[in-house]
Design an enzyme around this catalytic site. Structure first.
Site, PDB file in Angstrom:
ATOM      1  CE  LYS A   8       0.945   1.160   4.568  1.00 47.86           C
ATOM      2  NZ  LYS A   8       1.397   2.177   4.908  1.00 47.86           N
ATOM      3  CG  ASP A 138      -0.181  -0.157   8.173  1.00 45.65           C
ATOM      4  OD1 ASP A 138      -0.835   1.029   8.272  1.00 45.65           O
ATOM      5  OD2 ASP A 138       1.157   0.028   8.010  1.00 45.65           O
TER       6      ASP A 138
END
Ligand code: C5P
Length: 294
Positions: A8, A138
């Site tokens: 990401k 995350d």
């Protein structure tokens, strides 16, 4: 059975302040990108994990396999799903470690998604995101997938554009550059001094409208990372890499997460290749694109 674990980037990352639990409250727009680890499951006794480096990735900061977030994710999912965990996890790593692209979290999220199918547990993506919060900050955003608004310490996630059909499907081309330093997330958070308003954010509003409009220049202008100054102070090589990427012609440049990876938005793959050739081979560089829908 094989699954892919996408890295990401953080298009915005606002640090709202310290929390009593030692973490920081955040508000961040997270987008998966086309740089992936491959994960394969096999039948084993208990949970085991092996990792191999692909494309010259440096694994020297890899801890023992029992501390691997992928193993942690498998263990927690087995408990939540009340199954006996007998699975071997093989990870082929392309996402740099300590790179701010959520490599370990991406593996954990992919393990949750893959084993949910493999063990036929039937958890929804949002339920997997909730389970993922026990693994790391995350993991929820990567378990949910798509363009995600991440809040709290990372555990509150929602699709940035409500319904999937409202999500602008346009991918953006990127050059990912890693200066080769291992950035310590706790050290970077500790050194950051931001304290933003809890409610109302022009940074978030600007990014949301830039993505909805689809103009790469607007997305470039809306990039933000409150951890950048702290990371540049600790690792000056990151600041030099940002400068080099700007000089090489990227439209907008920012750091991902707590670094050390820096990304530059480019107009096309051809433009990305030009930028990479101007960088002159001094860095780990990859051409990638954002993955707005799952
Ligand atoms: O949750 P995770 O293990 O990924 O976090 C790593 C470290 O990053 C934490 O120990 C903390 O120092 C810092 N962190 C933080 N605030 C967050 C997420 C991470 O301070 N929201």
């Amino acid at each position: 059975m094989k699954v892919r674990a996408r890295a990401k980037i953080n298009l915005t990352l606002e640090v709202l302040g310290n929390r009593p639990d030692g973490y920081h409250d955040l508000r961040s727009v997270v987008m998966p990108v086309s740089l992936e680890d491959d994960i394969e499951f096999s039948v084993a006794e208990g949970i085991s994990c092996s990792v191999k480096a692909m494309d010259g990735i440096n694994l020297s900061h890899m801890g023992p396999s029992e501390n691997n977030l992928a193993v942690k994710a498998a263990r927690i999912l087995a408990t939540e799903g009340r199954v006996k965990a007998n699975v071997g996890i093989s990870i082929a790593k392309r996402i740099p470690l300590g790179g701010g692209m959520g490599g370990g979290s991406a593996d954990a999220a992919a393990v949750l998604i893959g084993l949910n199918d493999y063990w036929e547990l039937g958890f929804t993506r949002m339920e997997l995101a909730t389970i993922g919060a026990w693994v790391g900050s995350d993991v929820p955003a990567l378990a949910l997938g798509g363009v995600t608004l991440m809040e709290g310490r990372g555990e509150k996630v929602s699709p940035l554009f409500g319904r999937e059909s409202d999500t602008p499907a346009k991918p953006y081309h990127l050059v990912l550059v890693n200066p080769g330093v291992f950035s310590s997330t706790p050290a970077v958070f500790k050194a950051s001094t931001f304290n933003r308003e809890l409610n109302g954010s022009s940074i978030l509003d600007n990014m949301r409208s830039a993505l909805a409009g689809g103009d790469v220049e607007d997305v470039a202008a809306a990039l933000n990372n409150d951890l950048a100054e702290a990371a540049y102070g600790l690792y000056p090589e990151i600041a030099r890499t940002v400068q080099a990427l700007k000089e090489a012609g990227a439209i907008g440049v920012s750091m991902s997460g707590s670094g050390a990876t820096v990304f530059g938005l480019v107009r096309s793959r051809a433009h990305g290749r030009e930028v990479i050739s101007r960088l002159g081979g001094n860095y780990w560089c990859r051409l990638a694109h954002t993955c707005p829908v799952m």
